[in-house]
Design a protein around this motif. Structure first.
Motif, PDB file in Angstrom:
ATOM      1  N   SER A 125     -32.744  41.565  -8.437  1.00  0.00           N
ATOM      2  CA  SER A 125     -31.400  41.417  -8.993  1.00  0.00           C
ATOM      3  C   SER A 125     -31.427  41.711 -10.483  1.00  0.00           C
ATOM      4  CB  SER A 125     -30.883  39.989  -8.757  1.00  0.00           C
ATOM      5  OG  SER A 125     -31.674  39.041  -9.470  1.00  0.00           O
ATOM      6  N   PRO A 126     -30.268  41.991 -11.093  1.00  0.00           N
ATOM      7  CA  PRO A 126     -30.234  42.282 -12.530  1.00  0.00           C
ATOM      8  C   PRO A 126     -30.790  41.128 -13.354  1.00  0.00           C
ATOM      9  CG  PRO A 126     -28.149  42.868 -11.485  1.00  0.00           C
ATOM     10  CD  PRO A 126     -28.943  42.125 -10.454  1.00  0.00           C
ATOM     11  N   GLY A 127     -31.667  41.465 -14.298  1.00  0.00           N
ATOM     12  CA  GLY A 127     -32.238  40.449 -15.175  1.00  0.00           C
ATOM     13  C   GLY A 127     -33.491  39.792 -14.652  1.00  0.00           C
ATOM     14  N   ALA A 128     -33.845  40.027 -13.382  1.00  0.00           N
ATOM     15  CA  ALA A 128     -35.037  39.401 -12.813  1.00  0.00           C
ATOM     16  C   ALA A 128     -36.285  40.106 -13.298  1.00  0.00           C
ATOM     17  CB  ALA A 128     -34.972  39.438 -11.280  1.00  0.00           C
ATOM     18  N   ALA A 129     -37.397  39.393 -13.256  1.00  0.00           N
ATOM     19  CA  ALA A 129     -38.672  39.970 -13.676  1.00  0.00           C
ATOM     20  C   ALA A 129     -39.059  41.119 -12.748  1.00  0.00           C
ATOM     21  CB  ALA A 129     -39.758  38.898 -13.658  1.00  0.00           C
ATOM     22  N   ALA A 130     -39.734  42.101 -13.309  1.00  0.00           N
ATOM     23  CA  ALA A 130     -40.197  43.246 -12.516  1.00  0.00           C
ATOM     24  C   ALA A 130     -41.606  42.978 -11.995  1.00  0.00           C
ATOM     25  CB  ALA A 130     -40.187  44.515 -13.366  1.00  0.00           C
ATOM     26  N   LEU A 131     -41.860  43.412 -10.764  1.00  0.00           N
ATOM     27  CA  LEU A 131     -43.189  43.239 -10.189  1.00  0.00           C
ATOM     28  C   LEU A 131     -44.072  44.438 -10.526  1.00  0.00           C
ATOM     29  CD1 LEU A 131     -42.554  41.846  -6.621  1.00  0.00           C
ATOM     30  CD2 LEU A 131     -43.415  40.624  -8.598  1.00  0.00           C
ATOM     31  N   PRO A 132     -45.385  44.229 -10.608  1.00  0.00           N
ATOM     32  CA  PRO A 132     -46.290  45.368 -10.844  1.00  0.00           C
ATOM     33  C   PRO A 132     -46.187  46.388  -9.712  1.00  0.00           C
ATOM     34  CG  PRO A 132     -47.426  43.263 -11.132  1.00  0.00           C
ATOM     35  CD  PRO A 132     -46.099  42.950 -10.518  1.00  0.00           C
ATOM     36  N   ASP A 133     -46.480  47.627 -10.004  1.00  0.00           N
ATOM     37  CA  ASP A 133     -46.455  48.671  -8.986  1.00  0.00           C
ATOM     38  C   ASP A 133     -47.445  48.360  -7.877  1.00  0.00           C
ATOM     39  OD1 ASP A 133     -44.577  50.050 -10.428  1.00  0.00           O
ATOM     40  OD2 ASP A 133     -46.044  51.323 -11.461  1.00  0.00           O
ATOM     41  N   GLY A 134     -47.064  48.688  -6.668  1.00  0.00           N
ATOM     42  CA  GLY A 134     -47.965  48.518  -5.534  1.00  0.00           C
ATOM     43  C   GLY A 134     -47.788  47.228  -4.773  1.00  0.00           C
ATOM     44  N   VAL A 135     -47.022  46.269  -5.322  1.00  0.00           N
ATOM     45  CA  VAL A 135     -46.816  45.012  -4.614  1.00  0.00           C
ATOM     46  C   VAL A 135     -46.074  45.261  -3.302  1.00  0.00           C
ATOM     47  CG1 VAL A 135     -45.668  42.765  -4.701  1.00  0.00           C
ATOM     48  CG2 VAL A 135     -46.874  43.636  -6.714  1.00  0.00           C
ATOM     49  N   MET A 136     -45.076  46.145  -3.360  1.00  0.00           N
ATOM     50  CA  MET A 136     -44.346  46.543  -2.161  1.00  0.00           C
ATOM     51  C   MET A 136     -44.351  48.058  -2.112  1.00  0.00           C
ATOM     52  SD  MET A 136     -43.287  43.699  -0.751  1.00  0.00           S
ATOM     53  CE  MET A 136     -41.823  43.960   0.207  1.00  0.00           C
ATOM     54  N   SER A 137     -45.328  48.611  -1.432  1.00  0.00           N
ATOM     55  CA  SER A 137     -45.479  50.057  -1.399  1.00  0.00           C
ATOM     56  C   SER A 137     -44.589  50.682  -0.326  1.00  0.00           C
ATOM     57  CB  SER A 137     -46.939  50.428  -1.120  1.00  0.00           C
ATOM     58  OG  SER A 137     -47.301  50.020   0.183  1.00  0.00           O
ATOM     59  N   GLU A 138     -44.498  51.996  -0.354  1.00  0.00           N
ATOM     60  CA  GLU A 138     -43.710  52.716   0.646  1.00  0.00           C
ATOM     61  C   GLU A 138     -44.244  52.448   2.048  1.00  0.00           C
ATOM     62  OE1 GLU A 138     -40.545  54.915   1.849  1.00  0.00           O
ATOM     63  OE2 GLU A 138     -41.036  54.382  -0.224  1.00  0.00           O
ATOM     64  N   GLN A 139     -45.568  52.281   2.169  1.00  0.00           N
ATOM     65  CA  GLN A 139     -46.158  52.014   3.478  1.00  0.00           C
ATOM     66  C   GLN A 139     -45.674  50.685   4.049  1.00  0.00           C
ATOM     67  OE1 GLN A 139     -47.884  53.114   0.826  1.00  0.00           O
ATOM     68  NE2 GLN A 139     -48.152  55.206   1.604  1.00  0.00           N
ATOM     69  N   HIS A 140     -45.477  49.694   3.152  1.00  0.00           N
ATOM     70  CA  HIS A 140     -44.986  48.404   3.616  1.00  0.00           C
ATOM     71  C   HIS A 140     -43.607  48.547   4.251  1.00  0.00           C
ATOM     72  CE1 HIS A 140     -47.776  46.541   0.407  1.00  0.00           C
ATOM     73  NE2 HIS A 140     -48.299  46.313   1.596  1.00  0.00           N
ATOM     74  N   PHE A 141     -42.749  49.312   3.623  1.00  0.00           N
ATOM     75  CA  PHE A 141     -41.395  49.458   4.130  1.00  0.00           C
ATOM     76  C   PHE A 141     -41.363  50.282   5.412  1.00  0.00           C
ATOM     77  CE2 PHE A 141     -40.785  48.602  -0.406  1.00  0.00           C
ATOM     78  CZ  PHE A 141     -39.921  47.521  -0.318  1.00  0.00           C
ATOM     79  N   GLU A 142     -42.262  51.256   5.531  1.00  0.00           N
ATOM     80  CA  GLU A 142     -42.319  52.056   6.752  1.00  0.00           C
ATOM     81  C   GLU A 142     -42.687  51.192   7.949  1.00  0.00           C
ATOM     82  OE1 GLU A 142     -45.005  55.214   5.984  1.00  0.00           O
ATOM     83  OE2 GLU A 142     -43.616  56.339   4.692  1.00  0.00           O
ATOM     84  N   ARG A 143     -43.517  50.193   7.724  1.00  0.00           N
ATOM     85  CA  ARG A 143     -43.929  49.307   8.813  1.00  0.00           C
ATOM     86  C   ARG A 143     -42.788  48.434   9.311  1.00  0.00           C
ATOM     87  NH1 ARG A 143     -48.800  45.752   7.217  1.00  0.00           N
ATOM     88  NH2 ARG A 143     -48.472  45.094   9.379  1.00  0.00           N
ATOM     89  N   LEU A 144     -41.734  48.291   8.511  1.00  0.00           N
ATOM     90  CA  LEU A 144     -40.616  47.436   8.885  1.00  0.00           C
ATOM     91  C   LEU A 144     -39.613  48.142   9.792  1.00  0.00           C
ATOM     92  CD1 LEU A 144     -39.918  45.731   5.439  1.00  0.00           C
ATOM     93  CD2 LEU A 144     -41.243  44.829   7.354  1.00  0.00           C
ATOM     94  N   GLN A 145     -39.789  49.435  10.007  1.00  0.00           N
ATOM     95  CA  GLN A 145     -38.856  50.162  10.854  1.00  0.00           C
ATOM     96  C   GLN A 145     -38.930  49.657  12.291  1.00  0.00           C
ATOM     97  OE1 GLN A 145     -39.461  54.358  10.515  1.00  0.00           O
ATOM     98  NE2 GLN A 145     -39.209  54.394   8.289  1.00  0.00           N
ATOM     99  N   LEU A 146     -37.769  49.568  12.943  1.00  0.00           N
ATOM    100  CA  LEU A 146     -37.726  49.123  14.335  1.00  0.00           C
ATOM    101  C   LEU A 146     -38.307  50.202  15.236  1.00  0.00           C
ATOM    102  CD1 LEU A 146     -34.155  47.557  14.381  1.00  0.00           C
ATOM    103  CD2 LEU A 146     -36.352  46.389  14.126  1.00  0.00           C
ATOM    104  N   ARG A 147     -39.206  49.781  16.146  1.00  0.00           N
ATOM    105  CA  ARG A 147     -39.904  50.750  16.987  1.00  0.00           C
ATOM    106  C   ARG A 147     -39.644  50.553  18.466  1.00  0.00           C
ATOM    107  NH1 ARG A 147     -45.623  49.185  14.777  1.00  0.00           N
ATOM    108  NH2 ARG A 147     -44.510  47.200  14.680  1.00  0.00           N
ATOM    109  N   GLY A 148     -38.741  49.650  18.805  1.00  0.00           N
ATOM    110  CA  GLY A 148     -38.448  49.426  20.212  1.00  0.00           C
ATOM    111  C   GLY A 148     -39.375  48.404  20.846  1.00  0.00           C
TER     112      GLY A 148
END
Length: 302
Positions: A231-254
């Motif tokens: 959210s606006p004003g919140a602290a930023a996390l270091p790079d890599g904490v939530m990588s693109e691979q993490h989000f790909e794993r969240l996709q629904l696969r049936g």
């Protein structure tokens, strides 16, 4: 003999986690992050990809993520919303609230397209056989103002004044929801309130200024803790904490509907079982019927 149960241990948390596994829904957790911070990071990632977002939660902290321009809305239980200390008169609405209608009027006067947020509504989740009520309201920016009296970006500032007993966050003595809304309407945000408290010539009473000054460390602490990551004003996390691979794993696969149906019956969730098979609610929402995904290292008793 009767078949062995998929979930023989009566542990709700463990059983739900395993049920999600059977449905190929990947749980996301970090031992040092709360669920609302993870939700904020997911919303931030989705917005960057141009996705519309709907947050299904009764956690008011997440109201600060609501954004009309980015099409981020919150699906909030209607029964909980009715218990809110709203009924804030229009004259007490903060500047962030009035700017919504002002911006709409300005755009209309210039002949620009104006998008009006959809009104709150009720939804009915339908399984096979009968309908199950699931009332919620879809909160947009103006709805957050109606519920709390402040715009989404000011939710942490609001909590910095009122405190939050559920999260054990301190507020300012003698300041409740109504006074918090009035202060934020007059001074914009917590920084403005603190500035006014430091100026003897401000409209604040000497008692109020003293109280705010004494509570400065506590309110600053609450302001920081109340901000959801992403959210606006919140602290930023270091790079890599939530990588693109993490989000790909969240996709629904049936999922395998027969396996899920059996697991749900084991958990005695008969009402959910109606929506597992083709055309049902869970089938539609979670992409049922696709090729089942077997996670290496997981074993299920049969």
């Amino acid at each position: 003999s009767s078949p062995r149960r998929l979930f023989p241990v009566p542990d709700d948390t463990c059983s739900i986690t395993r049920l999600l596994g059977v449905m190929s829904v990947t749980p996301l957790s970090r031992p040092w992050l709360e669920a609302d911070d993870l939700a904020g990071l997911l919303v931030q990632h989705a917005v960057r990809k141009g996705m519309a977002v709907r947050i299904l939660s009764g956690d008011r902290d997440l109201m600060q993520l609501v954004s009309d321009p980015w099409d981020v809305a919150m699906l909030y239980p209607a029964t909980s919303l009715l218990k809110s200390p709203s009924s804030i008169p229009p004259s007490a609405s903060p500047s962030g609230a009035t700017s919504l209608s002002a911006a709409t009027a300005a755009a209309a006067s210039e002949g620009l397209a104006v998008t009006t947020p959809p009104p709150p509504h009720r939804s009915r989740l339908r399984g096979s056989g009968r309908a199950a009520d699931f009332p919620f309201v879809e909160l947009r920016e103006a709805d957050v103002v109606s519920a709390l009296g402040v715009a989404p970006a000011l939710v942490p500032d609001y909590k910095a004044l009122t405190g939050d007993a559920s999260d054990r966050l301190p507020g300012v003595a003698g300041i409740g929801p109504k006074t918090a809304v009035e202060l934020l309407a007059s001074y914009g945000n917590m920084a403005g309130v603190h500035c006014a408290a430091a100026v003897p010539a401000s409209k604040l009473s000497s008692k109020r200024r003293a109280t705010l000054q004494d509570a400065l460390p506590a309110s600053q602490y609450t302001l920081t803790m109340a901000r959801v990551l992403g959210s606006p004003g919140a602290a930023a996390l270091p790079d890599g904490v939530m990588s693109e691979q993490h989000f790909e794993r969240l996709q629904l696969r049936g999922f395998d509907p027969e396996l899920v149906h059996r697991a749900i019956l084991d958990l005695e969730m008969q009402s959910l079982a109606r929506g597992v098979h083709r055309g049902g609610e869970l089938w539609t929402l979670l992409r049922g019927g696709r090729e089942a995904v077997i996670t290496e290292g997981c074993r299920w008793s049969t």
